[in-house]
Structure formats: structure tokens, C-alpha cells
Design a protein around this motif. Structure first.
Motif, PDB file in Angstrom:
ATOM      1  N   ARG A  85      -8.392  -6.891  15.277  1.00 30.60           N
ATOM      2  CA  ARG A  85      -9.795  -6.600  15.574  1.00 30.60           C
ATOM      3  C   ARG A  85     -10.583  -7.879  15.770  1.00 30.60           C
ATOM      4  NH1 ARG A  85     -12.522  -4.748  11.718  1.00 30.60           N
ATOM      5  NH2 ARG A  85     -10.975  -4.664  10.081  1.00 30.60           N
ATOM      6  N   TYR A 131      -3.724  -5.073  13.129  1.00 34.22           N
ATOM      7  CA  TYR A 131      -3.406  -3.656  12.958  1.00 34.22           C
ATOM      8  C   TYR A 131      -2.176  -3.207  13.736  1.00 34.22           C
ATOM      9  CZ  TYR A 131      -5.891  -3.174  17.410  1.00 34.22           C
ATOM     10  OH  TYR A 131      -6.300  -3.297  18.707  1.00 34.22           O
ATOM     11  N   GLY A 132      -1.610  -4.070  14.596  1.00 32.16           N
ATOM     12  CA  GLY A 132      -0.430  -3.686  15.352  1.00 32.16           C
ATOM     13  C   GLY A 132       0.312  -4.887  15.899  1.00 32.16           C
ATOM     14  N   ALA A 135       2.850  -0.013  14.035  1.00 27.97           N
ATOM     15  CA  ALA A 135       1.601  -0.031  13.278  1.00 27.97           C
ATOM     16  C   ALA A 135       1.814  -0.886  12.026  1.00 27.97           C
ATOM     17  CB  ALA A 135       1.213   1.394  12.890  1.00 27.97           C
ATOM     18  N   GLU A 177      -3.884  -2.641   8.562  1.00 31.95           N
ATOM     19  CA  GLU A 177      -4.807  -1.544   8.258  1.00 31.95           C
ATOM     20  C   GLU A 177      -4.374  -0.209   8.858  1.00 31.95           C
ATOM     21  OE1 GLU A 177      -8.547  -1.219  11.106  1.00 31.95           O
ATOM     22  OE2 GLU A 177      -8.374  -3.252  10.307  1.00 31.95           O
ATOM     23  N   SER A 178      -3.688  -0.228  10.007  1.00 31.22           N
ATOM     24  CA  SER A 178      -3.271   1.046  10.612  1.00 31.22           C
ATOM     25  C   SER A 178      -2.075   1.661   9.879  1.00 31.22           C
ATOM     26  CB  SER A 178      -2.949   0.868  12.098  1.00 31.22           C
ATOM     27  OG  SER A 178      -1.884  -0.033  12.273  1.00 31.22           O
ATOM     28  N   ALA A 179      -1.395   0.890   9.017  1.00 32.54           N
ATOM     29  CA  ALA A 179      -0.291   1.421   8.223  1.00 32.54           C
ATOM     30  C   ALA A 179      -0.659   1.531   6.746  1.00 32.54           C
ATOM     31  CB  ALA A 179       0.936   0.512   8.375  1.00 32.54           C
ATOM     32  N   GLY A 197      -6.733   1.762   4.628  1.00 33.97           N
ATOM     33  CA  GLY A 197      -7.317   1.157   5.821  1.00 33.97           C
ATOM     34  C   GLY A 197      -7.870  -0.246   5.580  1.00 33.97           C
TER      35      GLY A 197
END
Length: 169
Positions: free
Chosen positions: A92, A116-117, A148, A151-153, A157
């Protein structure tokens, strides 16, 4: 014929000078008629010692706000438009950051917040290490596929900082 004999004299003189220099540096006896010459202390070249610090890390931090610390040279920052098959880090704080991966294995330490990825490179799988607070987490990233992480995993978050990438074929 004069040119040929001049060339022979020049080559002979150069060979003699090279032999004299070799004897002087080797600390051996000087050829006949000369005096022994030793190497002067402090004139020998320094040894090259690899510290694994990322080249131009300060410039990259200033220009791109990316902290790259150390690595073995097999994972390097790349322009995302430079080609396909790159390892992609999605954050981000910076959108997409790309790395070119070479060699059979590689490692790179860094600090990239809010990741996040990660998409693996075309030829190598990867493992990424991240921190969230005092907690450390590792994620496996398959070749050429999106994973992921951070935060996406995370069930809560939370923002994760990417701190290391390791790759292997």
C-alpha cells in the motif's frame, strides 16, 4: 629490416624490464649486475572484502523511498516495465515494486512497509519474511503465481513489513 630489428630490440627491453619487475615484487635476487629490490610496505593492493551491502541503497532510498539493506546480488531492484517474469511485491505504501531474480538461489534484506501480496518470478520460488510488531512470519511464494501475504493473510488485517526475500530454483 631496420623496422624489424627495432621491434626486436623494443620487445627484448620490455621482456627484461618485466623480468626485473617480477623479481623485485617476488623478493628474489635481482638479475646479474643489479641490486636486490623489495616491495615497499603499504604498496600492495588491498584485499577485496564483500560486505553484501546493497549498492547505491542511499540513492534508492532518496529517490524511491525503498530501504534495501543487504543481499548476495541475485535479487536486484528492477523497473517493472523492463520485462516479464519479475518478482513483484505489492504494498500500500509504494504500489508495485519489482525485483529481477538470477542465479540458483538468492537473498535480499529490506524494509518495505504495508506489503499485502507477492507474485513469484517465472523461474524461482521464494520465501518472504515479514514482521508485524514483534512477531515474525514467513510465507512461501510459488513460481509465477500471486500469494497473499502480510495484511491480506492476517486475520486481524495488521500492517506487515517485508524484511527479507529468499529465492531458489
Amino acid at each position: 629490416m631496420k623496422a624489424r630489428s627495432a621491434i626486436v630490440r623494443v620487445l627484448g627491453a620490455a621482456t627484461a624490464a618485466g623480468a626485473l619487475a617480477w623479481f623485485a615484487m617476488a623478493g628474489g635476487p635481482a638479475p646479474t649486475g643489479g641490486t636486490a629490490v623489495g616491495a615497499v610496505a603499504g604498496e600492495t593492493p588491498a584485499y577485496a572484502v564483500e560486505d553484501f551491502d546493497y549498492p547505491q541503497a542511499d540513492k534508492i532510498l532518496t529517490e524511491q523511498n525503498i530501504v534495501l539493506k543487504r543481499g548476495d546480488g541475485h535479487i536486484v531492484l528492477a523497473d517493472c516495465a523492463s520485462g516479464t517474469g519479475l518478482l513483484e511485491v505489492w504494498a500500500r505504501s509504494k504500489d508495485k515494486i519489482c525485483f529481477k531474480v538470477t542465479g540458483n538461489t538468492g537473498w535480499l534484506t529490506m524494509e518495505i512497509p504495508a506489503v499485502y501480496g507477492v507474485k513469484g518470478s517465472a523461474d524461482q520460488s521464494a520465501q518472504v519474511d515479514m514482521t508485524v510488531g514483534t512477531e515474525e512470519k514467513s510465507f512461501d511464494v510459488a513460481k509465477d503465481s500471486y500469494t497473499a501475504v502480510g495484511e491480506s493473510a492476517d486475520e486481524q488485517g495488521r500492517d506487515h513489513m517485508l524484511v527479507e526475500i529468499r529465492t531458489a530454483k
